[in-house]
Design a protein around this motif. Sequence first.
Motif, short mmCIF file in Angstrom:
data_model
loop_
_atom_site.label_atom_id
_atom_site.label_comp_id
_atom_site.label_asym_id
_atom_site.label_seq_id
_atom_site.Cartn_x
_atom_site.Cartn_y
_atom_site.Cartn_z
N PRO A 170 0.81 -1.23 0.00
CA PRO A 170 0.00 0.00 0.00
C PRO A 170 0.84 1.28 0.00
CG PRO A 170 -0.88 -1.57 1.58
CD PRO A 170 0.43 -2.13 1.10
N GLU A 171 2.08 1.21 0.46
CA GLU A 171 2.94 2.39 0.50
C GLU A 171 3.65 2.63 -0.84
OE1 GLU A 171 3.21 -0.11 2.95
OE2 GLU A 171 1.78 1.01 4.18
N LEU A 172 3.41 1.74 -1.82
CA LEU A 172 4.02 1.82 -3.15
C LEU A 172 5.54 1.78 -3.08
CD1 LEU A 172 1.71 4.50 -4.83
CD2 LEU A 172 1.46 2.01 -4.79
N THR A 173 6.06 0.89 -2.23
CA THR A 173 7.50 0.74 -2.06
C THR A 173 8.02 -0.51 -2.74
OG1 THR A 173 7.27 1.80 0.10
CG2 THR A 173 9.34 0.66 -0.33
N PHE A 174 7.34 -1.64 -2.52
CA PHE A 174 7.83 -2.92 -3.01
C PHE A 174 6.78 -3.63 -3.85
CE2 PHE A 174 10.16 -2.30 0.99
CZ PHE A 174 11.44 -2.32 0.49
N ALA A 175 7.27 -4.33 -4.88
CA ALA A 175 6.42 -5.20 -5.70
C ALA A 175 6.66 -6.64 -5.27
CB ALA A 175 6.76 -5.02 -7.17
N HIS A 176 5.59 -7.43 -5.27
CA HIS A 176 5.72 -8.84 -4.94
C HIS A 176 4.89 -9.67 -5.91
CE1 HIS A 176 1.72 -8.98 -3.01
NE2 HIS A 176 2.02 -7.76 -2.58
N PRO A 177 5.30 -10.92 -6.17
CA PRO A 177 4.57 -11.77 -7.13
C PRO A 177 3.13 -12.00 -6.68
CG PRO A 177 6.63 -12.83 -6.42
CD PRO A 177 6.43 -11.62 -5.57
N ALA A 178 2.23 -12.04 -7.65
CA ALA A 178 0.81 -12.26 -7.34
C ALA A 178 0.22 -13.36 -8.20
CB ALA A 178 0.03 -10.96 -7.51
N GLY A 179 1.06 -14.18 -8.82
CA GLY A 179 0.56 -15.33 -9.56
C GLY A 179 0.56 -15.15 -11.06
N ASN A 180 0.13 -16.19 -11.73
CA ASN A 180 0.03 -16.24 -13.19
C ASN A 180 -1.39 -16.56 -13.59
OD1 ASN A 180 2.82 -15.95 -13.89
ND2 ASN A 180 3.16 -18.09 -13.32
N ILE A 181 -1.74 -16.11 -14.77
CA ILE A 181 -3.00 -16.50 -15.40
C ILE A 181 -2.60 -17.28 -16.65
CG2 ILE A 181 -5.12 -15.71 -16.52
CD1 ILE A 181 -4.77 -13.06 -14.90
N HIS A 182 -3.03 -18.52 -16.75
CA HIS A 182 -2.72 -19.34 -17.92
C HIS A 182 -3.65 -18.95 -19.05
CE1 HIS A 182 0.21 -21.82 -15.88
NE2 HIS A 182 -0.56 -21.66 -14.81
N VAL A 183 -3.07 -18.60 -20.22
CA VAL A 183 -3.88 -18.05 -21.30
C VAL A 183 -3.83 -18.85 -22.60
CG1 VAL A 183 -3.88 -15.71 -20.43
CG2 VAL A 183 -2.03 -16.44 -21.94
N ALA A 184 -3.01 -19.86 -22.68
CA ALA A 184 -2.97 -20.78 -23.82
C ALA A 184 -2.96 -20.06 -25.18
CB ALA A 184 -4.14 -21.76 -23.75
N GLY A 185 -2.03 -19.14 -25.35
CA GLY A 185 -1.83 -18.55 -26.67
C GLY A 185 -2.52 -17.23 -26.93
#
Length: 152
Positions: free
Chosen positions: A20-35
């Motif tokens: 929320p402080e806009l300091t760090f980014a962290h992984p939030a997953g993947n969306i599988h999109v098949a092309g």
Amino acid sequence: MVWLGVDLGNARVGLALSDPELTFAHPAGNIHVAGDYFFAIDEVLNVIEDEHVDHVIVGLPLQMDGTEGKSGKKARRWAANLEKRLQAESEDSDSTEYQIPQVSLIDERLTTVSAHRQLFEAHKASNKHRPVVDQQSAVVILQTALDRTREQ
């Protein structure tokens, strides 16, 4: 305030969220999109709503000389589609408090290379990179945007 980073890929769309402080980014997953990563828009809209995202940063894959090729144009179209969907959802919303998140594009040249290097430095075996490299690329994209905002 929370920002969402998006790395568009042909197999997966990687996501990253800020603190929320806009300091760090962290992984939030993947969306599988098949092309076809246009299929990811509905799921990205769900993340935006669930996480109360204020700003979406989409990686723009420019060519090494800085020009925009086929992938760059496709990413620009994806971002424009996301903006249209956000606008439509805003119009459909009964809430007067709904703020449409801003959507920005950021040069993502070499983010995948950087993501692989970070995973290697974290002692993640290279054969294990593929499932997480897209979300790590999204982290790099988002962290770059966060750092630039702080520098201004």
